[in-house]
Design an enzyme around this catalytic site. Structure first.
Site, PDB file in Angstrom:
ATOM      1  N   ASP A   7       0.875  -1.097  -0.097  1.00 31.26           N
ATOM      2  CA  ASP A   7      -0.135  -0.072  -0.149  1.00 31.26           C
ATOM      3  C   ASP A   7       0.954   1.084  -0.045  1.00 31.26           C
ATOM      4  O   ASP A   7       1.987   1.326   0.459  1.00 31.26           O
ATOM      5  CB  ASP A   7      -0.971  -0.239   1.225  1.00 31.26           C
ATOM      6  CG  ASP A   7      -1.838   1.239   1.522  1.00 31.26           C
ATOM      7  OD1 ASP A   7      -2.559   1.640   0.337  1.00 31.26           O
ATOM      8  OD2 ASP A   7      -1.920   1.825   2.402  1.00 31.26           O
ATOM      9  N   ASP A   9      -0.267   5.029   0.938  1.00 27.51           N
ATOM     10  CA  ASP A   9      -0.685   6.211   1.820  1.00 27.51           C
ATOM     11  C   ASP A   9      -0.631   5.611   3.093  1.00 27.51           C
ATOM     12  O   ASP A   9      -1.236   4.746   3.423  1.00 27.51           O
ATOM     13  CB  ASP A   9      -2.003   6.772   1.387  1.00 27.51           C
ATOM     14  CG  ASP A   9      -1.927   7.385  -0.048  1.00 27.51           C
ATOM     15  OD1 ASP A   9      -1.074   8.101  -0.231  1.00 27.51           O
ATOM     16  OD2 ASP A   9      -2.832   7.036  -0.899  1.00 27.51           O
TER      17      ASP A   9
END
Length: 220
Positions: A7, A9
């Site tokens: 991932d 953010d």
């Protein structure tokens, strides 16, 4: 061969690129600061709470792309990378990506944030494969719409599996598969891989990781 999914953010970045991009556009005078900042904050809080309507958010997020030429957006993005993104790319995050690349793992960045914002960030990390929400384009310009399945929650599994299938691969092609994430929104994909890792997790993911015995690490 192993698979490593990251991932972006609040996982590889010590911040949120979606939120930062909107704040950057406000600073450029490209968006109304008072109105847009309040909306940006509202959606960010909904994301953290796991209540975000992804299509409502994408309507908000992608429309500004349609108001400006691609040349202007690309010029802004270079400045955005220097001002907003490189300062939140931690040495620990860069090292973790390099660890998997140097082992010869297949490394993908898997993010709900749109591909225009995240493509240059993936390249900055040395990641060559990106699965992100795709902004619709027509004649080289963004329309403000979204194409295909957003890379969000269960949509991340759909998009990863479609990408693997296009390469002639599936989950069974890998001895091990990792996914690194900070967010409760990523629980579906974390449950899918053989080695889920919670990174600086939100409270819900932290509790779930501790309950299941998943590793909890920090890249800050």
């Amino acid at each position: 061969m192993n698979l490593a999914l990251f991932d972006l953010d609040n996982t590889l970045l010590a911040g949120d690129s979606d939120f930062e991009w909107a704040q950057f556009l406000i600073g450029q005078g490209a968006l109304d600061g008072e109105i847009h900042a309040a909306q940006n904050e509202k959606f960010y809080e909904q994301y953290k709470a796991g209540t975000l309507d992804i299509y409502e958010f994408l309507d908000f997020q992608l429309k500004p792309l349609a108001r400006h030429s691609r040349a202007q957006l690309d010029a802004w993005h270079q400045e955005f990378m220097a001002r907003n993104i490189r300062p939140i790319m931690t040495d620990q995050a860069r090292a973790k990506v390099q660890e998997h690349l140097q082992r010869g793992d297949l490394v993908l960045l898997v993010t709900a944030t749109n591909a225009f914002v995240t493509g240059p960030i993936a390249r900055e990390f040395g990641i060559h494969h990106l699965i992100a929400t795709i902004p619709e384009q027509r004649d080289g310009q963004f329309t403000g719409g979204v194409r295909g399945t957003p890379s969000f929650q269960d949509g991340k599994i759909t998009r990863v599996e479609d990408w693997l299938e296009a390469q002639g691969l599936n989950w069974g092609s890998f001895a091990d598969s990792w996914f690194y994430s900070d967010s409760r929104n990523d629980l579906p994909l974390l449950e899918k891989v053989s080695r889920p890792v919670a990174v600086d997790p939100d409270p819900i993911l932290k509790a779930e990781a501790e309950r299941r015995g998943w590793p909890v690490i920090s890249l800050r």
